[in-house]
Enzyme design. Structure first.
Site, PDB file in Angstrom:
ATOM      1  CB  CYS A 130     -19.279  25.886  22.488  1.00 31.97           C
ATOM      2  SG  CYS A 130     -19.688  27.190  21.332  1.00 31.97           S
ATOM      3  CD  GLU A 173     -16.537  33.992  25.489  1.00 31.49           C
ATOM      4  OE1 GLU A 173     -17.610  33.410  25.725  1.00 31.49           O
ATOM      5  OE2 GLU A 173     -16.139  34.948  26.190  1.00 31.49           O
TER       6      GLU A 173
HETATM    7  P1  NAP Z   1      -9.030  22.846  24.169  1.00 31.31           P
HETATM    8  O1  NAP Z   1      -8.508  21.476  24.308  1.00 31.31           O
HETATM    9  O2  NAP Z   1      -9.203  23.663  25.392  1.00 31.31           O
HETATM   10  O3  NAP Z   1      -8.033  23.596  23.148  1.00 31.31           O
HETATM   11  C1  NAP Z   1      -8.280  24.911  22.696  1.00 31.31           C
HETATM   12  C2  NAP Z   1      -6.967  25.543  22.290  1.00 31.31           C
HETATM   13  O4  NAP Z   1      -6.137  25.697  23.453  1.00 31.31           O
HETATM   14  C3  NAP Z   1      -6.156  24.699  21.303  1.00 31.31           C
HETATM   15  O5  NAP Z   1      -5.519  25.549  20.385  1.00 31.31           O
HETATM   16  C4  NAP Z   1      -5.137  24.028  22.225  1.00 31.31           C
HETATM   17  O6  NAP Z   1      -3.960  23.649  21.557  1.00 31.31           O
HETATM   18  C5  NAP Z   1      -4.860  25.148  23.192  1.00 31.31           C
HETATM   19  N1  NAP Z   1      -4.234  24.729  24.459  1.00 31.31           N
HETATM   20  C6  NAP Z   1      -4.233  23.514  25.045  1.00 31.31           C
HETATM   21  N2  NAP Z   1      -3.548  23.562  26.214  1.00 31.31           N
HETATM   22  C7  NAP Z   1      -3.116  24.835  26.349  1.00 31.31           C
HETATM   23  C8  NAP Z   1      -2.366  25.528  27.362  1.00 31.31           C
HETATM   24  N3  NAP Z   1      -1.919  24.927  28.450  1.00 31.31           N
HETATM   25  N4  NAP Z   1      -2.119  26.841  27.171  1.00 31.31           N
HETATM   26  C9  NAP Z   1      -2.557  27.490  26.088  1.00 31.31           C
HETATM   27  N5  NAP Z   1      -3.270  26.893  25.100  1.00 31.31           N
HETATM   28  C10 NAP Z   1      -3.547  25.584  25.241  1.00 31.31           C
HETATM   29  O7  NAP Z   1     -10.442  22.862  23.424  1.00 31.31           O
HETATM   30  P2  NAP Z   1     -10.830  22.166  22.043  1.00 31.31           P
HETATM   31  O8  NAP Z   1     -10.938  20.699  22.253  1.00 31.31           O
HETATM   32  O9  NAP Z   1      -9.958  22.664  20.964  1.00 31.31           O
HETATM   33  O10 NAP Z   1     -12.279  22.784  21.786  1.00 31.31           O
HETATM   34  C11 NAP Z   1     -13.431  22.273  22.376  1.00 31.31           C
HETATM   35  C12 NAP Z   1     -13.856  23.126  23.549  1.00 31.31           C
HETATM   36  O11 NAP Z   1     -14.040  24.474  23.112  1.00 31.31           O
HETATM   37  C13 NAP Z   1     -15.192  22.711  24.137  1.00 31.31           C
HETATM   38  O12 NAP Z   1     -15.111  22.763  25.525  1.00 31.31           O
HETATM   39  C14 NAP Z   1     -16.155  23.773  23.598  1.00 31.31           C
HETATM   40  O13 NAP Z   1     -17.300  23.968  24.390  1.00 31.31           O
HETATM   41  C15 NAP Z   1     -15.266  24.972  23.599  1.00 31.31           C
HETATM   42  N6  NAP Z   1     -15.767  26.015  22.692  1.00 31.31           N
HETATM   43  C16 NAP Z   1     -16.320  27.137  23.246  1.00 31.31           C
HETATM   44  C17 NAP Z   1     -16.851  28.125  22.420  1.00 31.31           C
HETATM   45  C18 NAP Z   1     -17.475  29.354  23.000  1.00 31.31           C
HETATM   46  O14 NAP Z   1     -17.720  30.301  22.263  1.00 31.31           O
HETATM   47  N7  NAP Z   1     -17.755  29.395  24.292  1.00 31.31           N
HETATM   48  C19 NAP Z   1     -16.776  27.967  21.043  1.00 31.31           C
HETATM   49  C20 NAP Z   1     -16.185  26.812  20.513  1.00 31.31           C
HETATM   50  C21 NAP Z   1     -15.678  25.849  21.352  1.00 31.31           C
HETATM   51  P3  NAP Z   1      -3.735  22.120  21.090  1.00 31.31           P
HETATM   52  O15 NAP Z   1      -4.742  21.875  20.030  1.00 31.31           O
HETATM   53  O16 NAP Z   1      -2.335  22.119  20.583  1.00 31.31           O
HETATM   54  O17 NAP Z   1      -3.928  21.267  22.305  1.00 31.31           O
END
Ligand code: NAP
Length: 515
Positions: free
Chosen positions: A320, A286
């Protein structure tokens, strides 16, 4: 007998008793800031010695918790524990697994104020947003627990003479659960509990921005009685261990919620088979959004303006589902702009330990810098009519910002900003409104405001988003009321909190016996 699922009501903090409990919880959580947290692998503490800190975005020098960081060695340990635990957990009575989640929901109710307080400090949520997050987490536990009971029932098949046939749902194996920080309780709990209740075992890697909230889930599941090795807590940097977990040949599935960039990377890496791998990895991803509200010429402009401001600036626009573009018919454009500016200028901003502050800080420096960059771009692309500046001297504060006269293909109309920035786009008539509403690569949430039934019917068909709201805000989905997930680059449309969700963590086995 387990009762019917009901959404957990949110707390009313104008009731003095609730206010006092929240103040006490904030004081208690603050007294825990010096704690050092181990990894939890196979039901035991593991210390890597490689530490990182979770900090308060509203008071950037304040450390909220210190964590041991998992490296490859700890990931391997957790994988071994999860593989061993899977051999028992996969045959564990599904009903008992469901009951365990419902017990966990009750423990979370007991710790509700404390969990809210962790989120206030760790993510700068205001009290109401934090409590809605905990209520949603409770809902996921209660709902998925009951869903497992339903899926455990005999599945309907057509009879054939001389054979006994049945189809059962069995788990997949060891999964990686990778949540974001923005719903640090609800999304983490939702994905983790769904994976576990279906009989899988899990490596949970919380976001590096909200590990304290994630650790509470670990404690709650252990108190509820989860067997060792079923849930393993492996905090660490996504960029350092993320690829390793995703590419591990024993990883059977990845449940991810986060940005499009990371989600697409996971999808790509998971598609390549590693040596020794004997399955196609399943990816539930997601991802981001560029959610919009369309305000038609026949809309209740006042109601549309209130909903737009709430959708754009609730939790600093870091949902999001947040509204980051509003398409307004030219006939009501000026009136609508005046109203949203008036309403936005009344919003309070500051440290959310003080309940009178509606907006807090954005999550971290990288986010502050990125949002500030988009505001500068936006100032060149249109006319700034509210906010437009930030202050990171104490915490990462950005004023709620509105930029009007934005072209549909402008940068701030297309890219996810994930902060309190709203682009206002003028449109003429229904054709243009629908065309502009759909002209992004995303498709998560959207809202349509109109009193005209024919136009509303058209929006229901044409507005291509996973969650469409009519005459209401585009945030605030409730479990089993608004199953949640988006189209296109917003992800795999998993519909979290819906009746199809658990099947993503299961595979069906058909057994036919000659009579
Ligand atoms: P993110 O930077 O993509 O990080 C999400 C998770 O992925 C974190 O636990 C992060 O760990 C981990 N991660 C980072 N690089 C990775 C890799 N190479 N391999 C595996 N995991 C990795 O997103 P965020 O800043 O936490 O959240 C914001 C985003 O989430 C926004 O784009 C928002 O729209 C989206 N979101 C979507 C929904 C939905 O239902 N569609 C709901 C909520 C949020 P680290 O923290 O250690 O970097």
């Amino acid at each position: 007998m387990v009762g019917k699922f009901r959404n957990e009501p949110v707390l009313d903090f104008s009731i003095p008793e609730n206010k006092k409990k929240m103040e006490d919880a904030l004081a208690y959580v603050k007294s825990q800031f010096t704690r050092e947290y181990p990894l939890r692998i196979n039901g035991e503490d593991v210390k890597s010695g490689n530490l990182f800190k979770s900090c308060n975005p509203a008071n950037k020098d304040e450390v909220v918790g210190t964590f041991h960081r998992a490296g490859k060695k700890e990931v391997d340990m957790a994988m071994d524990a999860a593989l061993t635990a899977f051999e028992d957990w996969k045959y564990f009575d599904p009903e008992e697994r469901g009951i365990l989640l419902i017990k966990a929901a009750n423990i979370m109710r007991r710790r509700r104020f404390e969990l809210n307080a962790w989120m206030v400090y760790e993510t700068s949520k205001n009290w109401v947003e934090a409590d809605a997050d905990t209520a949603e987490a409770i809902d996921f536990l209660d709902f998925y627990g009951r869903e497992m009971l339903r899926l455990n029932e005999r599945q309907p098949l057509t009879d054939t003479a001389g054979e006994f046939n049945k189809m059962i749902y069995i788990p997949l194996g060891v999964g990686a659960v990778i949540p974001p920080w923005n719903f640090p309780n609800a999304i983490l709990v939702g994905m983790t509990s769904a994976a576990i209740v279906t009989g899988n075992t899990v490596l949970l890697k919380p976001s590096s921005d909200s590990p304290c909230t994630g650790y509470c889930m670990m404690e709650i599941m252990e108190e509820a009685g989860i067997p060792k090795g079923v849930l393993n807590f492996v905090p660490g940097s996504g960029s350092e261990i993320g690829d390793y977990i995703v590419q591990h040949h024993k990883t059977r599935f990845i449940a991810f919620t986060g940005s499009m960039e990371v989600g697409l990377r996971i999808n790509r890496l998971a598609a390549a088979t590693s040596e020794g791998q004997i399955w196609i990895k399943r990816v539930v991803a997601e991802m981001g959004g560029k959610d919009g509200i369309v305000v038609d010429s026949e809309a209740d402009v006042e109601a549309a303006a209130s909903a737009t401001v709430a959708s754009a600036f609730g939790f600093q626009g870091q949902k999001c589902s947040a509204c980051s573009r509003v398409m307004v018919d030219e006939s009501i454009y000026d009136k609508f702009c005046d109203l949203i500016v008036e309403k936005t200028n009344k919003l309070t901003i500051g440290d959310t330990t003080d309940p009178s502050n509606y907006m807090g800080a954005v999550i971290n420096k990288a986010s502050f810098d990125s949002i500030s960059k988009y505001i500068e771009i936006g100032k060149k692309e249109g006319m700034l009519i509210a906010g437009g500046e930030g202050d990171d001297s104490e915490g990462y504060y950005i004023k709620p910002t509105i930029i009007k006269d934005i072209a549909p293909d402008a940068v701030i109309a297309q890219e996810e900003i994930f902060g309190p920035v709203l682009a206002v786009i003028k449109v003429k008539g229904m054709d243009e409104a629908m065309q502009v509403a759909n002209n992004t690569i995303y498709g998560l949430t959207g809202a349509f405001f109109s009193r005209n039934k024919a136009k509303t019917a058209r929006a229901k068909q044409e507005f291509h988003v996973g969650n469409l709201y009519i005459n209401r805000k585009c945030t605030g989905a409730l479990v089993d009321v608004h199953p949640f997930g988006g189209f296109n680059m917003s992800g795999t449309d998993s519909k979290a909190g819906g009746r199809d969700y658990l099947q993503l963590f299961l595979q069906a086995k058909t057994i036919s016996e000659q009579l």
